[in-house]
Design a protein around this motif. Sequence first.
Motif, PDB file in Angstrom:
ATOM      1  N   ALA A 140     -10.250  10.505 -13.492  1.00 40.13           N
ATOM      2  CA  ALA A 140     -11.417   9.988 -14.210  1.00 40.13           C
ATOM      3  C   ALA A 140     -12.025   8.780 -13.522  1.00 40.13           C
ATOM      4  O   ALA A 140     -13.200   8.473 -13.731  1.00 40.13           O
ATOM      5  CB  ALA A 140     -11.039   9.624 -15.639  1.00 40.13           C
ATOM      6  N   VAL A 141     -11.225   8.084 -12.703  1.00 41.79           N
ATOM      7  CA  VAL A 141     -11.722   6.845 -12.105  1.00 41.79           C
ATOM      8  C   VAL A 141     -11.790   6.868 -10.586  1.00 41.79           C
ATOM      9  O   VAL A 141     -12.366   5.962  -9.977  1.00 41.79           O
ATOM     10  CB  VAL A 141     -10.876   5.624 -12.555  1.00 41.79           C
ATOM     11  CG1 VAL A 141     -10.986   5.425 -14.042  1.00 41.79           C
ATOM     12  CG2 VAL A 141      -9.422   5.769 -12.134  1.00 41.79           C
ATOM     13  N   GLY A 142     -11.208   7.875  -9.933  1.00 44.99           N
ATOM     14  CA  GLY A 142     -11.244   7.864  -8.474  1.00 44.99           C
ATOM     15  C   GLY A 142     -10.762   9.142  -7.833  1.00 44.99           C
ATOM     16  O   GLY A 142     -10.302  10.079  -8.505  1.00 44.99           O
ATOM     17  N   LEU A 143     -10.862   9.177  -6.498  1.00 47.44           N
ATOM     18  CA  LEU A 143     -10.557  10.368  -5.711  1.00 47.44           C
ATOM     19  C   LEU A 143      -9.424  10.140  -4.706  1.00 47.44           C
ATOM     20  O   LEU A 143      -9.192  10.992  -3.856  1.00 47.44           O
ATOM     21  CB  LEU A 143     -11.807  10.815  -4.934  1.00 47.44           C
ATOM     22  CG  LEU A 143     -13.061  11.123  -5.747  1.00 47.44           C
ATOM     23  CD1 LEU A 143     -14.241  11.399  -4.811  1.00 47.44           C
ATOM     24  CD2 LEU A 143     -12.828  12.317  -6.656  1.00 47.44           C
ATOM     25  N   PHE A 144      -8.714   9.030  -4.805  1.00 49.62           N
ATOM     26  CA  PHE A 144      -7.791   8.635  -3.752  1.00 49.62           C
ATOM     27  C   PHE A 144      -6.362   9.110  -3.994  1.00 49.62           C
ATOM     28  O   PHE A 144      -5.906   9.182  -5.138  1.00 49.62           O
ATOM     29  CB  PHE A 144      -7.781   7.114  -3.602  1.00 49.62           C
ATOM     30  CG  PHE A 144      -9.103   6.549  -3.172  1.00 49.62           C
ATOM     31  CD1 PHE A 144      -9.531   6.688  -1.870  1.00 49.62           C
ATOM     32  CD2 PHE A 144      -9.913   5.881  -4.072  1.00 49.62           C
ATOM     33  CE1 PHE A 144     -10.749   6.174  -1.462  1.00 49.62           C
ATOM     34  CE2 PHE A 144     -11.130   5.354  -3.679  1.00 49.62           C
ATOM     35  CZ  PHE A 144     -11.553   5.505  -2.376  1.00 49.62           C
ATOM     36  N   GLY A 145      -5.659   9.375  -2.882  1.00 49.84           N
ATOM     37  CA  GLY A 145      -4.257   9.747  -2.964  1.00 49.84           C
ATOM     38  C   GLY A 145      -3.533   9.370  -1.689  1.00 49.84           C
ATOM     39  O   GLY A 145      -4.150   9.041  -0.670  1.00 49.84           O
ATOM     40  N   ALA A 146      -2.206   9.441  -1.737  1.00 52.10           N
ATOM     41  CA  ALA A 146      -1.396   9.116  -0.565  1.00 52.10           C
ATOM     42  C   ALA A 146      -0.002   9.690  -0.738  1.00 52.10           C
ATOM     43  O   ALA A 146       0.523   9.751  -1.862  1.00 52.10           O
ATOM     44  CB  ALA A 146      -1.317   7.603  -0.356  1.00 52.10           C
ATOM     45  N   ALA A 147       0.584  10.105   0.370  1.00 52.95           N
ATOM     46  CA  ALA A 147       1.977  10.552   0.385  1.00 52.95           C
ATOM     47  C   ALA A 147       2.878   9.397   0.758  1.00 52.95           C
ATOM     48  O   ALA A 147       2.452   8.445   1.427  1.00 52.95           O
ATOM     49  CB  ALA A 147       2.150  11.698   1.387  1.00 52.95           C
ATOM     50  N   ALA A 148       4.142   9.473   0.344  1.00 58.08           N
ATOM     51  CA  ALA A 148       5.090   8.406   0.670  1.00 58.08           C
ATOM     52  C   ALA A 148       5.313   8.315   2.171  1.00 58.08           C
ATOM     53  O   ALA A 148       5.445   7.226   2.726  1.00 58.08           O
ATOM     54  CB  ALA A 148       6.409   8.649  -0.050  1.00 58.08           C
ATOM     55  N   ASP A 149       5.313   9.481   2.843  1.00 58.77           N
ATOM     56  CA  ASP A 149       5.538   9.538   4.288  1.00 58.77           C
ATOM     57  C   ASP A 149       5.103  10.913   4.778  1.00 58.77           C
ATOM     58  O   ASP A 149       4.465  11.669   4.026  1.00 58.77           O
ATOM     59  CB  ASP A 149       7.014   9.261   4.634  1.00 58.77           C
ATOM     60  CG  ASP A 149       7.978  10.109   3.797  1.00 58.77           C
ATOM     61  OD1 ASP A 149       7.699  11.320   3.610  1.00 58.77           O
ATOM     62  OD2 ASP A 149       8.999   9.563   3.333  1.00 58.77           O
ATOM     63  N   ASP A 150       5.441  11.249   6.009  1.00 60.11           N
ATOM     64  CA  ASP A 150       5.018  12.530   6.589  1.00 60.11           C
ATOM     65  C   ASP A 150       6.079  13.608   6.471  1.00 60.11           C
ATOM     66  O   ASP A 150       6.005  14.635   7.161  1.00 60.11           O
ATOM     67  CB  ASP A 150       4.644  12.339   8.071  1.00 60.11           C
ATOM     68  CG  ASP A 150       3.385  11.513   8.239  1.00 60.11           C
ATOM     69  OD1 ASP A 150       2.655  11.328   7.249  1.00 60.11           O
ATOM     70  OD2 ASP A 150       3.133  11.052   9.370  1.00 60.11           O
ATOM     71  N   SER A 151       7.071  13.422   5.623  1.00 58.83           N
ATOM     72  CA  SER A 151       8.113  14.436   5.454  1.00 58.83           C
ATOM     73  C   SER A 151       7.526  15.678   4.794  1.00 58.83           C
ATOM     74  O   SER A 151       6.523  15.599   4.071  1.00 58.83           O
ATOM     75  CB  SER A 151       9.247  13.890   4.595  1.00 58.83           C
ATOM     76  OG  SER A 151       8.810  13.699   3.259  1.00 58.83           O
ATOM     77  N   PRO A 152       8.125  16.846   5.014  1.00 53.13           N
ATOM     78  CA  PRO A 152       7.618  18.071   4.379  1.00 53.13           C
ATOM     79  C   PRO A 152       7.562  17.955   2.859  1.00 53.13           C
ATOM     80  O   PRO A 152       6.628  18.460   2.229  1.00 53.13           O
ATOM     81  CB  PRO A 152       8.625  19.137   4.824  1.00 53.13           C
ATOM     82  CG  PRO A 152       9.175  18.623   6.112  1.00 53.13           C
ATOM     83  CD  PRO A 152       9.227  17.141   5.953  1.00 53.13           C
ATOM     84  N   GLU A 153       8.534  17.274   2.271  1.00 50.39           N
ATOM     85  CA  GLU A 153       8.557  17.136   0.814  1.00 50.39           C
ATOM     86  C   GLU A 153       7.391  16.301   0.315  1.00 50.39           C
ATOM     87  O   GLU A 153       6.722  16.662  -0.668  1.00 50.39           O
ATOM     88  CB  GLU A 153       9.881  16.499   0.376  1.00 50.39           C
ATOM     89  CG  GLU A 153      11.128  17.330   0.648  1.00 50.39           C
ATOM     90  CD  GLU A 153      11.584  17.275   2.099  1.00 50.39           C
ATOM     91  OE1 GLU A 153      12.418  18.119   2.481  1.00 50.39           O
ATOM     92  OE2 GLU A 153      11.091  16.403   2.858  1.00 50.39           O
ATOM     93  N   SER A 154       7.106  15.218   1.010  1.00 47.58           N
ATOM     94  CA  SER A 154       6.006  14.346   0.591  1.00 47.58           C
ATOM     95  C   SER A 154       4.661  15.023   0.793  1.00 47.58           C
ATOM     96  O   SER A 154       3.757  14.916  -0.047  1.00 47.58           O
ATOM     97  CB  SER A 154       6.056  13.029   1.362  1.00 47.58           C
ATOM     98  OG  SER A 154       7.214  12.292   1.031  1.00 47.58           O
ATOM     99  N   LEU A 155       4.508  15.728   1.920  1.00 46.52           N
ATOM    100  CA  LEU A 155       3.239  16.405   2.169  1.00 46.52           C
ATOM    101  C   LEU A 155       3.006  17.534   1.175  1.00 46.52           C
ATOM    102  O   LEU A 155       1.867  17.766   0.738  1.00 46.52           O
ATOM    103  CB  LEU A 155       3.214  16.934   3.607  1.00 46.52           C
ATOM    104  CG  LEU A 155       3.166  15.862   4.702  1.00 46.52           C
ATOM    105  CD1 LEU A 155       3.213  16.510   6.083  1.00 46.52           C
ATOM    106  CD2 LEU A 155       1.916  14.994   4.562  1.00 46.52           C
ATOM    107  N   ALA A 156       4.088  18.240   0.789  1.00 53.70           N
ATOM    108  CA  ALA A 156       3.945  19.295  -0.218  1.00 53.70           C
ATOM    109  C   ALA A 156       3.526  18.688  -1.559  1.00 53.70           C
ATOM    110  O   ALA A 156       2.682  19.248  -2.276  1.00 53.70           O
ATOM    111  CB  ALA A 156       5.252  20.060  -0.366  1.00 53.70           C
ATOM    112  N   ALA A 157       4.084  17.532  -1.899  1.00 57.03           N
ATOM    113  CA  ALA A 157       3.705  16.862  -3.148  1.00 57.03           C
ATOM    114  C   ALA A 157       2.257  16.401  -3.099  1.00 57.03           C
ATOM    115  O   ALA A 157       1.538  16.469  -4.101  1.00 57.03           O
ATOM    116  CB  ALA A 157       4.643  15.679  -3.401  1.00 57.03           C
TER     117      ALA A 157
END
Length: 228
Positions: free
Chosen positions: A33-50
């Motif tokens: 509702a307030v924005g379009l931003f996101g980020a992964a914890a790191d470049d691991s396959p698990e983080s990128l899948a999340a």
Amino acid sequence: MNHPLDRPIWSALTSGWTHLAEGSPAAWRIDRAVGLFGAAADDSPESLAALADLVPEDGELWLVEREPAPAPQGTRVAREGLAVQMVLDTLVTADRTPPVIAPLGEADGDAMFALAMRTEPGPYVRHSHRLGGFVGVRVDGQLVAMAGERMRMPGYAEISAVCTDPDWRGRGLAGHLTRHVAQAILARGETPFLHCYASNIRTVALYEAMGFRIRTEIRAPILVRDAP
């Protein structure tokens, strides 16, 4: 350890934006509702899948990273912007008399959204005004310019959504509003920072005249889901 501004979205989502964060410790995004931003914890396959799970079916997810960020499987980079990240140590005093600047809030949401849609200051959605710290200039009751705060993390606050109606440009309103927001941040003992497209040389020069300095280049890849 990386500087918190190297990955400002992750830094904000795990500190000043925790009350707006959706996702899991592997990847977060701000409330849609307030924005379009996101980020992964790191470049691991698990983080990128999340992170991929946070990309909307029919929309965009914006990343803001100093280093190149890989697109998770099932997504693609629709486009990418190159920006400069600027920080302020000492604010340079304005050489013009400032206009009347007033705080903006929930009652101003529709006018703020309309102004943002006319001027496209960057990613701004219907309720981005709820991020707080917005101020504006009105002429005969019409909102003609505004600026506010967006990302927050310990010791830092971002100035964002600086925009002026095309009919009212050339009067220094954006500069006055930027200084006003910067002064409020400095008064809290925090460092103001902002992002500006690297190609926008005139705007970069305007911010430098206020006392901002370029800290680093920053990338803004925009993720969308791959077509099935």
